[in-house]
Design a protein around this motif. Structure first.
Motif, PDB file in Angstrom:
ATOM      1  N   UNK A   1      59.955  44.268  69.702  1.00  0.00           N
ATOM      2  CA  UNK A   1      58.889  43.947  68.967  1.00  0.00           C
ATOM      3  C   UNK A   1      58.084  44.290  68.310  1.00  0.00           C
ATOM      4  N   UNK A   2      57.589  43.905  66.886  1.00  0.00           N
ATOM      5  CA  UNK A   2      57.474  44.963  65.702  1.00  0.00           C
ATOM      6  C   UNK A   2      55.212  44.168  65.481  1.00  0.00           C
ATOM      7  N   UNK A   3      54.835  45.435  65.868  1.00  0.00           N
ATOM      8  CA  UNK A   3      53.078  45.151  65.471  1.00  0.00           C
ATOM      9  C   UNK A   3      53.458  45.227  64.551  1.00  0.00           C
ATOM     10  N   UNK A  35      56.650  37.632  55.635  1.00  0.00           N
ATOM     11  CA  UNK A  35      56.012  36.369  54.496  1.00  0.00           C
ATOM     12  C   UNK A  35      54.002  36.629  55.257  1.00  0.00           C
ATOM     13  N   UNK A  36      53.328  35.311  54.012  1.00  0.00           N
ATOM     14  CA  UNK A  36      52.036  35.440  54.514  1.00  0.00           C
ATOM     15  C   UNK A  36      51.720  34.248  54.850  1.00  0.00           C
ATOM     16  N   UNK A  97      53.379  38.172  59.055  1.00  0.00           N
ATOM     17  CA  UNK A  97      54.196  37.508  59.770  1.00  0.00           C
ATOM     18  C   UNK A  97      55.556  38.135  58.995  1.00  0.00           C
ATOM     19  N   UNK A  98      56.468  38.505  60.844  1.00  0.00           N
ATOM     20  CA  UNK A  98      57.763  39.373  60.076  1.00  0.00           C
ATOM     21  C   UNK A  98      59.007  38.440  60.778  1.00  0.00           C
ATOM     22  N   UNK A  99      60.195  38.376  60.210  1.00  0.00           N
ATOM     23  CA  UNK A  99      61.925  38.664  60.981  1.00  0.00           C
ATOM     24  C   UNK A  99      62.389  39.512  60.900  1.00  0.00           C
ATOM     25  N   UNK A 115      56.640  37.475  64.655  1.00  0.00           N
ATOM     26  CA  UNK A 115      56.191  38.691  65.207  1.00  0.00           C
ATOM     27  C   UNK A 115      54.669  38.251  63.811  1.00  0.00           C
ATOM     28  N   UNK A 116      53.773  38.810  64.773  1.00  0.00           N
ATOM     29  CA  UNK A 116      52.755  37.686  64.102  1.00  0.00           C
ATOM     30  C   UNK A 116      51.335  39.053  63.625  1.00  0.00           C
ATOM     31  N   UNK A 117      50.214  39.423  62.441  1.00  0.00           N
ATOM     32  CA  UNK A 117      49.546  40.361  62.390  1.00  0.00           C
ATOM     33  C   UNK A 117      47.983  39.625  63.154  1.00  0.00           C
TER      34      UNK A 117
END
Length: 126
Positions: A1-3, A35-36, A97-99, A115-117
């Motif tokens: 998982x990405x923070x 992405x934002x 957001x990240x993928x 993953x989301x901020x």
């Protein structure tokens, strides 16, 4: 998982500029689709800008085209959203957001992003 750690939100006047930053921890930003998204009260979350993993492809929502720019600085491991000529309609909570998908496509829907901020408030005063 990405923070994902976001920063840069705040209050700006109509016509002003603001830059948001997003730094993924534990993963190189050039290995991720980024992405934002934004979500205004009573509205669905919408993608405003996306960047493919290659860094060569970008996508923008019509509402922000020509005003917002998504960019990536690999040396800083950070993605930016530069927002210019801002309007009161840009007021929302903005999410990074990240993928890590191996796909070569560019994603503009929430689902592929895993993953989301934490979100950062952007308010544009009229």
């Amino acid at each position: 998982q990405v923070q994902l750690v976001e920063s840069g939100g705040g209050l700006v006047q109509t016509g002003g500029s603001l830059t948001l930053s997003c730094a993924p921890s534990g993963r190189a930003v050039d290995s991720l689709h980024m992405a934002w998204f934004r979500q205004a009260p009573g509205k669905e979350r919408e993608c405003v800008a996306a960047l493919s993993r290659s860094g060569f492809r970008t996508w923008y929502a019509d509402a922000v085209k020509g005003r917002f720019t998504i960019s990536r600085e690999d040396g800083l491991n950070t993605v930016f959203l530069h927002m210019n000529r801002m309007e009161p309609e840009d007021t929302a909570v903005y999410y990074c957001a990240a993928s890590a998908s191996p796909s070569t496509l560019i994603f503009t829907a929430p689902a592929p992003y895993t993953d989301w901020g934490q979100g950062t408030q952007v308010t544009v005063s009229s």
